[in-house]
Scaffold this motif. Sequence first.
Motif, short mmCIF file in Angstrom:
data_model
loop_
_atom_site.label_atom_id
_atom_site.label_comp_id
_atom_site.label_asym_id
_atom_site.label_seq_id
_atom_site.Cartn_x
_atom_site.Cartn_y
_atom_site.Cartn_z
N GLU A 188 0.97 -1.51 -0.03
CA GLU A 188 -0.09 0.03 -0.16
C GLU A 188 0.67 1.21 -0.13
OE1 GLU A 188 -3.11 -0.41 2.99
OE2 GLU A 188 -4.09 -1.77 1.80
N ASN A 189 2.15 1.25 -0.71
CA ASN A 189 2.91 2.37 -0.76
C ASN A 189 2.34 3.73 -1.66
OD1 ASN A 189 3.38 1.72 -3.41
ND2 ASN A 189 5.58 1.04 -2.79
N ALA A 190 1.15 3.22 -2.55
CA ALA A 190 0.58 4.03 -3.50
C ALA A 190 -0.45 4.94 -2.74
CB ALA A 190 0.18 3.47 -4.72
N ILE A 191 -0.88 4.64 -1.70
CA ILE A 191 -2.20 4.99 -1.11
C ILE A 191 -2.08 5.73 0.29
CG2 ILE A 191 -3.70 3.71 -2.39
CD1 ILE A 191 -4.38 2.08 0.02
N GLN A 192 -0.59 6.14 0.76
CA GLN A 192 -0.49 6.66 1.70
C GLN A 192 -1.22 7.92 2.11
OE1 GLN A 192 1.63 4.93 4.36
NE2 GLN A 192 0.98 3.47 2.58
N THR A 193 -1.70 8.83 1.05
CA THR A 193 -2.24 10.01 1.31
C THR A 193 -3.60 9.89 0.51
OG1 THR A 193 -1.37 11.20 -0.33
CG2 THR A 193 -0.12 11.19 1.61
N ASN B 234 2.06 2.78 -11.93
CA ASN B 234 0.97 3.59 -11.25
C ASN B 234 0.00 2.56 -10.46
OD1 ASN B 234 2.74 5.96 -11.75
ND2 ASN B 234 1.56 6.35 -13.55
N PHE B 235 -0.09 1.41 -11.00
CA PHE B 235 -1.14 0.64 -10.31
C PHE B 235 -0.70 -0.66 -9.96
CE2 PHE B 235 -5.51 -1.28 -11.11
CZ PHE B 235 -6.07 -0.56 -10.24
N GLY B 236 0.25 -0.86 -9.23
CA GLY B 236 0.69 -1.95 -8.75
C GLY B 236 -0.34 -2.91 -7.99
N ALA B 237 -0.11 -4.28 -7.53
CA ALA B 237 -1.04 -5.08 -6.87
C ALA B 237 -0.39 -4.53 -5.36
CB ALA B 237 -0.36 -6.28 -7.01
N PHE B 238 -1.63 -4.83 -4.57
CA PHE B 238 -1.56 -4.65 -3.08
C PHE B 238 -1.21 -2.80 -3.00
CE2 PHE B 238 0.50 -8.63 -3.24
CZ PHE B 238 -0.48 -9.64 -2.89
N ARG B 239 -2.12 -2.47 -3.65
CA ARG B 239 -2.12 -0.68 -3.53
C ARG B 239 -0.74 -0.32 -3.78
NH1 ARG B 239 -5.25 -4.52 -2.41
NH2 ARG B 239 -4.44 -4.58 0.01
N SER B 240 0.16 -0.89 -4.58
CA SER B 240 1.47 -0.29 -4.59
C SER B 240 1.67 0.27 -5.92
CB SER B 240 2.40 -1.68 -4.41
OG SER B 240 2.35 -2.56 -5.45
N ARG B 241 3.09 0.87 -6.07
CA ARG B 241 3.50 1.49 -7.36
C ARG B 241 4.96 1.29 -7.37
NH1 ARG B 241 2.78 7.62 -7.95
NH2 ARG B 241 4.21 7.02 -9.47
N ASP B 242 5.56 1.12 -8.67
CA ASP B 242 6.86 1.16 -8.99
C ASP B 242 7.47 -0.08 -8.51
OD1 ASP B 242 6.43 3.50 -10.53
OD2 ASP B 242 6.76 4.97 -8.36
N VAL B 243 7.06 -1.18 -8.42
CA VAL B 243 7.67 -2.34 -7.93
C VAL B 243 6.98 -3.50 -8.66
CG1 VAL B 243 8.41 -1.66 -5.68
CG2 VAL B 243 6.26 -2.47 -5.91
N ILE C 77 -4.79 9.14 -7.46
CA ILE C 77 -4.02 8.82 -8.38
C ILE C 77 -3.95 7.39 -8.61
CG2 ILE C 77 -1.56 8.95 -9.37
CD1 ILE C 77 -1.46 11.76 -7.70
N TRP C 78 -3.87 6.48 -7.62
CA TRP C 78 -3.64 4.97 -7.77
C TRP C 78 -4.96 4.67 -8.60
CZ3 TRP C 78 -6.07 0.80 -5.80
CH2 TRP C 78 -5.61 -0.36 -5.95
N ASN C 79 -6.19 5.14 -7.89
CA ASN C 79 -7.40 4.73 -8.19
C ASN C 79 -7.46 5.03 -9.85
OD1 ASN C 79 -9.01 3.17 -6.20
ND2 ASN C 79 -8.53 4.93 -5.07
N GLU C 80 -7.42 6.28 -10.34
CA GLU C 80 -7.58 6.76 -11.68
C GLU C 80 -6.68 5.79 -12.43
OE1 GLU C 80 -9.12 9.12 -14.53
OE2 GLU C 80 -9.83 8.72 -12.54
N ALA C 81 -5.39 5.76 -12.23
CA ALA C 81 -4.47 4.88 -12.97
C ALA C 81 -5.10 3.58 -13.39
CB ALA C 81 -3.16 4.56 -12.27
N PHE D 35 -4.54 2.61 -19.56
CA PHE D 35 -3.52 1.84 -19.90
C PHE D 35 -2.43 2.11 -19.05
CE2 PHE D 35 -5.93 1.80 -23.85
CZ PHE D 35 -5.47 0.46 -24.47
N VAL D 36 -1.73 0.94 -18.44
CA VAL D 36 -0.47 0.95 -17.76
C VAL D 36 0.87 0.78 -18.30
CG1 VAL D 36 0.55 0.13 -15.63
CG2 VAL D 36 -1.93 0.24 -15.78
N GLY D 37 0.77 0.07 -19.44
CA GLY D 37 1.87 -0.16 -20.15
C GLY D 37 2.45 -1.45 -20.57
N GLY D 38 1.60 -2.60 -20.22
CA GLY D 38 2.09 -3.82 -20.45
C GLY D 38 2.37 -3.83 -21.90
N SER D 39 3.03 -4.86 -22.59
CA SER D 39 3.31 -5.03 -23.86
C SER D 39 3.72 -6.31 -24.13
CB SER D 39 4.72 -4.14 -24.21
OG SER D 39 5.74 -4.57 -23.58
#
Length: 606
Positions: A70-75, A464-473, A81-85, A89-93
Amino acid sequence: MGNFKSIAELDFQNLIKSEYFPSPDAWEDQVLYFLLLDRFSDGQEKGFIDNDGNVVTAGNTVKYLPTDFENAIQTTQDAEIWNEAGQKFVGGSLIGLKSKIGYLKRLGISAIWISPVFKQVVSQETYHGYGIQDFLDIEPRFGSTQDLVDVVKTAHDHGIYVILDIILNHSGDVFGYINGQPDYQSGKTFSVEGFRNALGIPDLPLDFVGDNKYPDAAIWPKELQTAETFTQKGKIIHWDDSPEFLEGDFEVLKDLHHGSGLVDNYSPSETLKALTKAYKYWIAIADIDGFRIDTVKHMDPGATRYFASVIKEFTMSIKKENFYLIGEITGGRQRAFDTLEITGLDAALGIDDIPDKMEYMVKGYRNPTDYFNLFRNSELVHKESHIWFRNKVVTLFDDHDQVRKGNNKARFCANDSGVLSLIAVVGLNLTSLGIPCLYYGTEQGFDGKGGNDRYIRESMFGRNFGAFRSRDVHFFNEENQWFSEIAKIVKIRKEHLALRRGRQYLRQISGNGTEFGYPALMGDRMNSIVAWSRICDDKEILCAFNTDQQNETIAYVTIDESLHEIDSHLKCLYASGVSPVQVNVETRNGKAVRLTIPPAGFVIYG
């Protein structure tokens, strides 16, 4: 390669290759893995193991750690931002997917089912792939035609088949009605303002728009640029009313006109003929092994039969003798299997009763007979033996839609301490009847909390939309507590024919060794062993799990009386915790063995 504007440009004589990857002898031998391409991999991860078994030191996205939870929803602002992402499109290819074929191979996957890869309406965020604007090109955010060819070639080199998710029922939101999207009204045809331009404005005539508008306006190939391509009857409101569910738009996705007539004398439209040729093109150019066909319920049975017949004839001609067609058929078991019989599709996707009963049986909220009876002999499906189900239904407990859950959508691990029982439900999926399918992220324990589609479509690669409410991992971790256990179960499945093709029997159990009966709910939740046998010829494999997440459970389990001698034993092939290495055959209820299963454990004996 690619960028065709017309079906007439497809020269199959030159497109067809000299050799194609052969079909599997039996699809029930396979383990499928379904992934949303946009949410799987962007190829920028660091620290994962590549296709050759080497640790990748390049890349800019590091592996997820528990401290990233949950590092993406601390505030509040970050959470928004995380919800909107999750709606974009997130960027998978395709390049990212190609880099993870080794990861899937080591998990034990033998066939990957990829969400639609075709070009989407450019002005909309249909990251899921179901809003097609061009049936002859790849969505540029996913890659190119050559990238798809490369993915399939890499998968085949690793012994993995590729199934593409395709759409025949509808296109993307390629045109606008006058006064906005109407609701279906007793078959009324509505006036159309025009095809949408690249900005999404419907200001182009509903006929051929000219090559100079290519590629971001209207619909392609150009054979589809006519008013007759679409039913133009507004969106479906009553999803089970006929002919509404056959003629209406799928929300804003525009319904395509396939033809007319009864099944045996169906007259396919030029639209259906063009779409069928387009999908033949993708088989020819990319060496695809099967299709999962979206929203089959909403198509005329005659249209589905036409498509299935033409595709089967084509694939046989290029020596792909067992090209597989899996239909998404909602509306219950009767509709699904009647549709298979009528249309010639190979299998139905089990998205109604099967996932519901599978999930909640393992969690202790459904009677085991409710699940296992789905596969029993039944006049309902007009078959004499339940063995028929081994290759006619794709079974899964998590997916990207979860229509059955309404506004309470979440993955198996989200509720009821589901993560504790994850191996049990995966074990059930892999060793009971049907063609098993794992949804991406299952092997990483994704929870999908939130109640909406977007939350069960988390990104494996972060951003910007990782699992467990995370980002950038990223989550390509082969050392977690589930990946290796799933791989072990898959390996055992591959080693034992009975687990793939055998008959199936729910087994009676007993706590005292005297009184036997089928496990059943007693009160709000069932804490019990649930056991079943798969039998092929003279070989019996016994599988079981414990619904009690807190306590070890011991029970006598009935086995086949004719296949075992008294005082012989069954060897433990797999256990997700500490269980006896072998169990002795005793004279109880015919013949039985005494199983000891740890909390939420899963075992296989044979």
